[in-house]
Design a protein around this motif. Structure first.
Motif, short mmCIF file in Angstrom:
data_model
loop_
_atom_site.label_atom_id
_atom_site.label_comp_id
_atom_site.label_asym_id
_atom_site.label_seq_id
_atom_site.Cartn_x
_atom_site.Cartn_y
_atom_site.Cartn_z
N THR A 105 0.85 -1.19 0.00
CA THR A 105 0.00 0.00 0.00
C THR A 105 0.88 1.24 0.00
N HIS A 106 0.26 2.40 -0.01
CA HIS A 106 0.97 3.68 -0.07
C HIS A 106 0.02 4.79 0.36
N ASN A 107 0.56 5.91 0.75
CA ASN A 107 -0.24 7.11 0.98
C ASN A 107 -0.46 7.81 -0.36
N ASP A 108 -1.50 8.65 -0.41
CA ASP A 108 -1.82 9.23 -1.72
C ASP A 108 -1.08 10.53 -1.99
N SER A 109 -0.58 11.22 -0.97
CA SER A 109 0.16 12.47 -1.21
C SER A 109 0.81 12.90 0.10
N ASP A 110 1.69 13.90 -0.01
CA ASP A 110 2.32 14.49 1.16
C ASP A 110 3.11 13.46 1.97
N ASP A 111 3.63 12.43 1.32
CA ASP A 111 4.39 11.43 2.06
C ASP A 111 5.78 11.29 1.49
N GLY A 112 5.88 10.98 0.21
CA GLY A 112 7.17 10.75 -0.41
C GLY A 112 7.13 9.52 -1.28
N PRO A 113 8.26 9.11 -1.84
CA PRO A 113 8.31 7.96 -2.76
C PRO A 113 8.38 6.65 -2.01
N TYR A 114 7.35 6.36 -1.22
CA TYR A 114 7.39 5.19 -0.34
C TYR A 114 6.28 4.19 -0.63
N LEU A 115 6.62 2.92 -0.50
CA LEU A 115 5.65 1.83 -0.52
C LEU A 115 5.80 1.04 0.76
#
Length: 317
Positions: free
Chosen positions: A44-54
């Motif tokens: 999963t991942h966040n949709d914004s304001d997080d960074g290039p992360y999975l």
């Protein structure tokens, strides 16, 4: 967070009965994809304001067992979807556009799924995507598990379209996606069954199952979608027997429902353990019989969607 040998033990459990995401860093889970390489793990991942992360989440415990940092790409804008294609490659859709279709192009990222679930940095390939009929918002990226072809479904309240990408994406040029079929839903995510024969599309208020039919999709029936605060994601379990529905929000639940008949793949990986320690029951309260929802539930969901939509538009404007 579990890493190394402890992680290997944890993900061996069968958690495909529903779970709650425990990682406080995951507050806007917008995509969900079942790992075939690591049974019981969901990306999963966040949709914004997080960074290039999975994030790799163990569905038996809800805990994150690995976080991937993507390199070789630009700064993500609005990551909305994730899918796993042939050869255990992870595809990520940076395809959201809540400002009314203002982006001239969007991005797709591709990376190999790691064999070991530990925090690590992985180089990804970035693809530039445009639509043949103009910019649009989208939250559904799906990769066919047999052919590897990439598809996007745009998000329109009155219903959108299934867009087909080129047979092979180019990392050096622009990839034009073209509409090939209408989709009768305000789509927030979609997923192929493990054998590629069925397509599940979900929205805020329900879902539709389609027979893939070689890309000429044919409506097969409604899906039993749980009532969630902001229903953002869907994935088949690795064995194809369940549809896993996720939502945004801290500590959000992923609810399991039975997948339509015929979606399971006889060769799909299964978790070694038959047990599970899910904190969200696969029976999932709030589901409707026959795939519909009551008028009251629709009203509640409508208010929730409006509030979340306003929050997201305000944040990005």
């Amino acid at each position: 967070m579990l890493v190394g040998p402890a992680a290997s033990v944890a993900v061996a459990a069968d958690g495909d009965k529903g779970f709650t995401i425990a990682d406080p860093r995951i507050t806007e889970s917008s995509g969900l994809a079942a790992s075939r390489l690591h049974p019981g793990v969901y990306w999963t991942h966040n949709d914004s304001d997080d960074g290039p992360y999975l994030y790799a989440v163990d569905s038996a415990t809800g805990k994150t067992v690995a976080r991937l940092t993507l390199t070789g790409i630009g700064t993500p804008r609005d990551v909305e979807a994730i899918s796993i294609g042939p050869d255990n490659e992870i595809w990520v859709g940076d395809i959201g556009d809540n400002l009314g279709g203002t982006w001239k192009y969007v991005w797709i990222y591709r990376l190999p799924e790691p064999k070991k679930l530990v925090d690590q940095t992985i180089k990804a390939t970035q693809y530039v995507v445009k639509y043949s009929d103009g910019a649009r918002d989208a939250e559904s990226l799906l990769v066919h598990p047999k052919t590897g072809r990439v598809y996007i479904i745009d998000k329109k309240e009155e219903g959108g379209h299934l867009y087909e990408g080129p047979a092979t994406l180019s990392a050096s040029g622009t990839n034009v996606f073209r509409p090939v079929a209408a989709v009768d839903l305000w789509a927030t995510d979609a997923a192929f069954s493990p054998d590629g024969s069925q397509l599940a599309v979900r929205g805020y208020f329900g879902g539709i199952s389609y027979d893939w039919n070689g890309g000429k999709i044919k409506r097969a029936g409604r899906l039993q979608v749980p009532l969630q605060g902001q229903g953002e994601s869907v994935s088949y379990s690795a064995d194809g027997t369940k549809l896993m529905y996720g939502s945004e929000g801290a500590g959000s639940a992923v609810v399991a429902e039975d997948a339509p008949a015929g979606a399971a793949s006889s060769g799909a990986a299964k978790s070694p353990s038959g047990g599970g320690s899910s904190s969200a029951s696969g029976g999932g309260g709030g589901s409707s019989s026959g795939g519909g929802v009551t008028f009251g539930a629709l009203a509640v969901a409508g208010v929730a969607a409006a509030v979340f939509g306003l929050r997201r538009r305000t944040r990005r404007s």
